[in-house]
Design a protein around this motif. Sequence first.
Motif, PDB file in Angstrom:
ATOM      1  N   GLU A   1      -7.008  -8.477   1.721  1.00 31.59           N
ATOM      2  CA  GLU A   1      -6.136  -7.952   2.784  1.00 31.59           C
ATOM      3  C   GLU A   1      -6.858  -7.917   4.123  1.00 31.59           C
ATOM      4  N   ARG A   2      -8.124  -7.529   4.096  1.00 29.94           N
ATOM      5  CA  ARG A   2      -8.902  -7.463   5.338  1.00 29.94           C
ATOM      6  C   ARG A   2      -9.088  -8.852   5.932  1.00 29.94           C
ATOM      7  N   SER A   3      -9.432  -9.813   5.078  1.00 31.68           N
ATOM      8  CA  SER A   3      -9.675 -11.166   5.576  1.00 31.68           C
ATOM      9  C   SER A   3      -8.406 -11.797   6.133  1.00 31.68           C
ATOM     10  N   LEU A   4      -7.291 -11.673   5.405  1.00 31.55           N
ATOM     11  CA  LEU A   4      -6.045 -12.247   5.892  1.00 31.55           C
ATOM     12  C   LEU A   4      -5.510 -11.464   7.084  1.00 31.55           C
ATOM     13  N   GLY A   5      -5.778 -10.156   7.094  1.00 34.93           N
ATOM     14  CA  GLY A   5      -5.378  -9.345   8.246  1.00 34.93           C
ATOM     15  C   GLY A   5      -6.086  -9.774   9.514  1.00 34.93           C
ATOM     16  N   GLU A   6      -7.363 -10.094   9.394  1.00 44.21           N
ATOM     17  CA  GLU A   6      -8.114 -10.575  10.561  1.00 44.21           C
ATOM     18  C   GLU A   6      -7.579 -11.919  11.058  1.00 44.21           C
ATOM     19  N   ALA A   7      -6.889 -12.642  10.164  1.00 40.94           N
ATOM     20  CA  ALA A   7      -6.267 -13.909  10.557  1.00 40.94           C
ATOM     21  C   ALA A   7      -4.829 -13.702  11.029  1.00 40.94           C
ATOM     22  N   GLY A   8      -4.439 -12.436  11.190  1.00 39.77           N
ATOM     23  CA  GLY A   8      -3.097 -12.132  11.698  1.00 39.77           C
ATOM     24  C   GLY A   8      -2.005 -12.211  10.661  1.00 39.77           C
ATOM     25  N   ARG A   9      -2.351 -12.027   9.393  1.00 43.10           N
ATOM     26  CA  ARG A   9      -1.363 -12.112   8.329  1.00 43.10           C
ATOM     27  C   ARG A   9      -1.228 -10.784   7.595  1.00 43.10           C
ATOM     28  N   SER A  10      -0.029 -10.530   7.098  1.00 44.14           N
ATOM     29  CA  SER A  10       0.211  -9.406   6.194  1.00 44.14           C
ATOM     30  C   SER A  10       0.500  -9.970   4.802  1.00 44.14           C
ATOM     31  N   ILE A  11       0.539  -9.101   3.802  1.00 43.54           N
ATOM     32  CA  ILE A  11       0.604  -9.551   2.414  1.00 43.54           C
ATOM     33  C   ILE A  11       1.725  -8.831   1.666  1.00 43.54           C
ATOM     34  N   ALA A  12       2.446  -9.582   0.843  1.00 48.50           N
ATOM     35  CA  ALA A  12       3.326  -9.013  -0.176  1.00 48.50           C
ATOM     36  C   ALA A  12       2.718  -9.379  -1.519  1.00 48.50           C
ATOM     37  N   VAL A  13       2.532  -8.401  -2.405  1.00 56.57           N
ATOM     38  CA  VAL A  13       1.793  -8.620  -3.652  1.00 56.57           C
ATOM     39  C   VAL A  13       2.696  -8.420  -4.864  1.00 56.57           C
ATOM     40  N   PHE A  14       2.639  -9.389  -5.781  1.00 58.75           N
ATOM     41  CA  PHE A  14       3.279  -9.286  -7.093  1.00 58.75           C
ATOM     42  C   PHE A  14       2.160  -9.157  -8.113  1.00 58.75           C
ATOM     43  N   GLU A  15       2.016  -7.972  -8.710  1.00 60.80           N
ATOM     44  CA  GLU A  15       0.921  -7.745  -9.653  1.00 60.80           C
ATOM     45  C   GLU A  15       1.345  -8.126 -11.066  1.00 60.80           C
ATOM     46  N   VAL A  16       0.440  -8.782 -11.769  1.00 60.41           N
ATOM     47  CA  VAL A  16       0.683  -9.280 -13.119  1.00 60.41           C
ATOM     48  C   VAL A  16      -0.228  -8.531 -14.090  1.00 60.41           C
ATOM     49  N   PRO A  17       0.316  -7.962 -15.153  1.00 65.54           N
ATOM     50  CA  PRO A  17      -0.549  -7.300 -16.135  1.00 65.54           C
ATOM     51  C   PRO A  17      -1.520  -8.297 -16.756  1.00 65.54           C
ATOM     52  N   PRO A  18      -2.740  -7.865 -17.050  1.00 64.15           N
ATOM     53  CA  PRO A  18      -3.708  -8.772 -17.677  1.00 64.15           C
ATOM     54  C   PRO A  18      -3.240  -9.226 -19.054  1.00 64.15           C
ATOM     55  N   GLY A  19      -3.688 -10.406 -19.469  1.00 60.17           N
ATOM     56  CA  GLY A  19      -3.443 -10.848 -20.837  1.00 60.17           C
ATOM     57  C   GLY A  19      -2.447 -11.987 -20.958  1.00 60.17           C
ATOM     58  N   GLU A  20      -2.534 -12.684 -22.094  1.00 63.77           N
ATOM     59  CA  GLU A  20      -1.691 -13.846 -22.349  1.00 63.77           C
ATOM     60  C   GLU A  20      -0.211 -13.514 -22.415  1.00 63.77           C
ATOM     61  N   ASP A  21       0.138 -12.256 -22.682  1.00 67.86           N
ATOM     62  CA  ASP A  21       1.556 -11.878 -22.733  1.00 67.86           C
ATOM     63  C   ASP A  21       2.255 -12.116 -21.399  1.00 67.86           C
ATOM     64  N   SER A  22       1.482 -12.177 -20.313  1.00 72.77           N
ATOM     65  CA  SER A  22       2.084 -12.401 -18.998  1.00 72.77           C
ATOM     66  C   SER A  22       2.466 -13.868 -18.771  1.00 72.77           C
ATOM     67  N   LYS A  23       1.998 -14.756 -19.645  1.00 69.68           N
ATOM     68  CA  LYS A  23       2.406 -16.165 -19.539  1.00 69.68           C
ATOM     69  C   LYS A  23       3.648 -16.377 -20.402  1.00 69.68           C
ATOM     70  N   SER A  24       4.757 -15.763 -19.982  1.00 69.28           N
ATOM     71  CA  SER A  24       5.973 -15.762 -20.786  1.00 69.28           C
ATOM     72  C   SER A  24       7.178 -16.140 -19.940  1.00 69.28           C
ATOM     73  N   TRP A  25       8.284 -16.463 -20.628  1.00 70.22           N
ATOM     74  CA  TRP A  25       9.536 -16.732 -19.911  1.00 70.22           C
ATOM     75  C   TRP A  25       9.932 -15.533 -19.054  1.00 70.22           C
TER      76      TRP A  25
END
Length: 368
Positions: free
Chosen positions: A55-79
């Motif tokens: 966030e700090r690095s992209l913020g210094e480049a004039g960007r903001s962030i929207a984040v989609f968090e993914v739970p750890p583990g192979e179960d997240s590679k699902s339909w």
Amino acid sequence: MAVIPVALAGRAYEVHVGRGLIENLGEIAAPFMRKERIAVVADAGAWAAHGRRIERSLGEAGRSIAVFEVPPGEDSKSWRSLAALVDWLLDQGIERGDHVFAVGGGVVGDLTGFASAILKRGCGFVQVPTTLLAQVDSSVGGKTAINTKAGKNLVGAFHQPSLVVADLATLDTLPARELRAGYAEVLKYGVLGDRAFFDWLATNGVGVIKLREEPLEHAVATSVAMKAAIVAEDERETTGRRALLNLGHTFGHALEAETGFTDRLLHGEAVALGMVLAARYSARSGLIAQDDAEVVAGAVAQSGLPASTRALGLKCDGRKLVGHMLHDKKMDAGTLPFILLRSIGEAFVARDVALDDVAQFLDEELAR
């Protein structure tokens, strides 16, 4: 820092390898950030560890962030995860000319890459791999996929990233077991195509696993360069050259399936044990000396990785493991190619392996 080109016709991209690169992510990735707001898909653990730096690095480049968090583990590679991510990206107004940033290990890279491949028939993405396994393997080459009930990585697409930024500092937060699992893929490059690198790892592998800067950067950069050369020659695995990267995977995926794709056996651990089995089967088939097969097994064991099926405590026979192999995405016209060895540093694709013989071999290994 090392910069390795992946030289695909008309779609070349760079892999940046070095310590502290996230602090310069806004500058390195500037050509791929055309809007003020950037969509980031991140492993929840990786984001907790590195999100503020990003966030700090992209913020210094004039960007903001929207984040989609993914739970750890192979179960997240699902339909279900794929559908949720695609809906979120559409809600963010992602267009074909935009780039989605993937922050995390192979699960996030695969999921984000596949979503990017199908969203509006293809948008760009940038890989920021935070595990050793992802840095040396899954973030490079454009293979993206999810898992299904039938098996691992059976639904996906070839979709190359536009940039890979492998910050070695992200490895500082990894558990030792995950580091060793990633090291299995490093060792794989030596076994399949570079005996000198294999021998270098025999001396310097401990330094790699302990994250000493010089050997770590050399190991990651060498692994990436080897994969980049193979991908440039055979991007979609049509000539057989890229198939060599599957060394250890046919045996390994069967073991993963038998252990339920859980943390009972991490992917890198499965690949390591799969390499041992491939080497021993090569020796059993008269392709290499038994002593060479045990050199491979010794290198795996010395790294703290599993070198014996007995350690897994499997309650199955060889035929059941072969049954898992029949769901392998590499099946072609009813045959399953195996990656075997003519020597340490020289792998090849064997297309005439009898599965009954593999089942017998696995029975022998399970009884060792």
